[in-house]
Motif scaffolding. Structure first.
Motif, PDB file in Angstrom:
ATOM      1  N   ALA A  54       0.853  -1.191   0.000  1.00 34.85           N
ATOM      2  CA  ALA A  54       0.000   0.000   0.000  1.00 34.85           C
ATOM      3  C   ALA A  54       0.884   1.235   0.000  1.00 34.85           C
ATOM      4  CB  ALA A  54      -0.917  -0.011   1.221  1.00 34.85           C
ATOM      5  N   CYS A  55       0.619   2.155  -0.900  1.00 35.35           N
ATOM      6  CA  CYS A  55       1.346   3.433  -0.982  1.00 35.35           C
ATOM      7  C   CYS A  55       2.837   3.268  -1.243  1.00 35.35           C
ATOM      8  CB  CYS A  55       1.136   4.254   0.288  1.00 35.35           C
ATOM      9  SG  CYS A  55      -0.581   4.629   0.622  1.00 35.35           S
ATOM     10  N   TYR A  60       2.985   0.054   5.439  1.00 40.36           N
ATOM     11  CA  TYR A  60       1.550   0.369   5.450  1.00 40.36           C
ATOM     12  C   TYR A  60       0.705  -0.875   5.165  1.00 40.36           C
ATOM     13  CZ  TYR A  60       2.666   5.346   5.410  1.00 40.36           C
ATOM     14  OH  TYR A  60       3.125   6.598   5.719  1.00 40.36           O
ATOM     15  N   GLU A  68      -7.197  -0.856  -5.786  1.00 39.10           N
ATOM     16  CA  GLU A  68      -6.573   0.452  -6.038  1.00 39.10           C
ATOM     17  C   GLU A  68      -5.083   0.351  -5.750  1.00 39.10           C
ATOM     18  OE1 GLU A  68      -8.311   3.545  -3.687  1.00 39.10           O
ATOM     19  OE2 GLU A  68     -10.110   3.627  -4.925  1.00 39.10           O
ATOM     20  N   TRP A  69      -4.306   1.207  -6.424  1.00 42.19           N
ATOM     21  CA  TRP A  69      -2.874   1.270  -6.148  1.00 42.19           C
ATOM     22  C   TRP A  69      -2.367   2.667  -6.436  1.00 42.19           C
ATOM     23  CZ3 TRP A  69       1.551   2.413  -8.959  1.00 42.19           C
ATOM     24  CH2 TRP A  69       2.765   2.132  -8.301  1.00 42.19           C
ATOM     25  N   SER A  70      -1.450   3.132  -5.583  1.00 41.41           N
ATOM     26  CA  SER A  70      -0.770   4.408  -5.773  1.00 41.41           C
ATOM     27  C   SER A  70       0.665   4.246  -5.299  1.00 41.41           C
ATOM     28  CB  SER A  70      -1.458   5.509  -4.955  1.00 41.41           C
ATOM     29  OG  SER A  70      -0.713   6.706  -5.037  1.00 41.41           O
ATOM     30  N   CYS A  73       0.415   7.666  -2.468  1.00 39.51           N
ATOM     31  CA  CYS A  73      -0.778   8.026  -1.684  1.00 39.51           C
ATOM     32  C   CYS A  73      -0.778   9.485  -1.247  1.00 39.51           C
ATOM     33  CB  CYS A  73      -0.932   7.095  -0.478  1.00 39.51           C
ATOM     34  SG  CYS A  73      -1.281   5.399  -0.951  1.00 39.51           S
ATOM     35  N   ALA A  74      -0.249  10.347  -2.087  1.00 36.42           N
ATOM     36  CA  ALA A  74      -0.261  11.784  -1.796  1.00 36.42           C
ATOM     37  C   ALA A  74      -1.138  12.467  -2.840  1.00 36.42           C
ATOM     38  CB  ALA A  74       1.156  12.344  -1.823  1.00 36.42           C
ATOM     39  N   SER A  77      -0.035  12.250  -6.467  1.00 37.24           N
ATOM     40  CA  SER A  77       0.407  10.944  -6.948  1.00 37.24           C
ATOM     41  C   SER A  77      -0.584  10.316  -7.905  1.00 37.24           C
ATOM     42  CB  SER A  77       0.584   9.970  -5.772  1.00 37.24           C
ATOM     43  OG  SER A  77       1.643  10.366  -4.962  1.00 37.24           O
ATOM     44  N   LEU A  79      -2.969   7.512  -9.168  1.00 36.83           N
ATOM     45  CA  LEU A  79      -3.862   6.569  -8.508  1.00 36.83           C
ATOM     46  C   LEU A  79      -4.505   5.714  -9.588  1.00 36.83           C
ATOM     47  CD1 LEU A  79      -5.427   5.474  -6.039  1.00 36.83           C
ATOM     48  CD2 LEU A  79      -7.084   7.311  -6.421  1.00 36.83           C
ATOM     49  N   ARG A  81      -7.433   2.993 -10.170  1.00 37.09           N
ATOM     50  CA  ARG A  81      -8.644   2.453  -9.532  1.00 37.09           C
ATOM     51  C   ARG A  81      -9.264   1.363 -10.393  1.00 37.09           C
ATOM     52  NH1 ARG A  81     -11.738   7.764  -7.251  1.00 37.09           N
ATOM     53  NH2 ARG A  81     -10.637   7.829  -5.272  1.00 37.09           N
TER      54      ARG A  81
END
Length: 170
Positions: A54-55, A60, A68-70, A73-74, A77, A79, A81
């Motif tokens: 995650a992130c 995390y 979802e993936w980033s 996570c800012a 950034s 993303l 979906r």
């Protein structure tokens, strides 16, 4: 002769044998690998699953086939979906979804978000130490995007590699 009775006849030996065989068959179906969707988790019972961090940080947590993936996570950034994972293995996973891209004009907070078809390829498996123990994580993510004509990013139309990201820090 009365065909309607409230008495239940006692089951015969063949009926009990058939019931026992049916119960055994159901138990075997629960443990024998089957093909098709959702069967991957039992096809390799001794293989440890590889997680997507995650992130971009394994601290995390992680998951298998996230929706979802980033990488960060800012607010600015990338993303992705609605991820679907047509391929998810021990050394490589490919997810397809919709990438949300921010052109940061006039600012990142006030920009228009663009949505484009996106492919995420996860590779480079490493064992990472987390607070809960050591787990396998994909540590590299390659993002490919299908840009339309006239996109605000100045990219040629068609599928383009948008970047390679560190997907976990270990």
């Amino acid at each position: 002769m009365n065909h309607y009775t409230t008495e239940r006849p006692s089951p015969s030996v063949p009926v009990l044998t058939a019931a026992l065989l049916l119960a055994c068959a159901c138990a075997l179906l629960a443990i024998v690998p089957v093909s098709g969707r959702g069967a991957e988790s039992i096809q390799q019972p001794h293989a440890e699953k590889v997680l997507v961090a995650a992130c971009g940080l394994e601290t995390y947590g992680g998951s298998i086939r996230p929706r979802e993936w980033s990488p960060g996570c800012a607010g600015g950034s990338l993303l992705v979906r609605g991820l679907r994972w047509p391929s998810y293995g021990q050394s490589r996973a490919v997810g397809k979804g919709t990438g949300l891209f921010n052109n940061c004009r006039p600012s990142c907070a006030d920009a228009t978000i663009r949505r484009y078809p996106t492919q995420l390829t996860m590779t480079r498996v490493r064992r990472c130490q987390t607070d809960e123990g050591a787990y396998l994580f994909f540590t590299r993510a390659t993002v490919r995007v299908r840009y339309p004509r006239g996109n605000p990013f100045g990219k040629r139309p068609g599928w383009r590699t948008d970047g390679t990201y560190r997907a976990a820090s270990c």
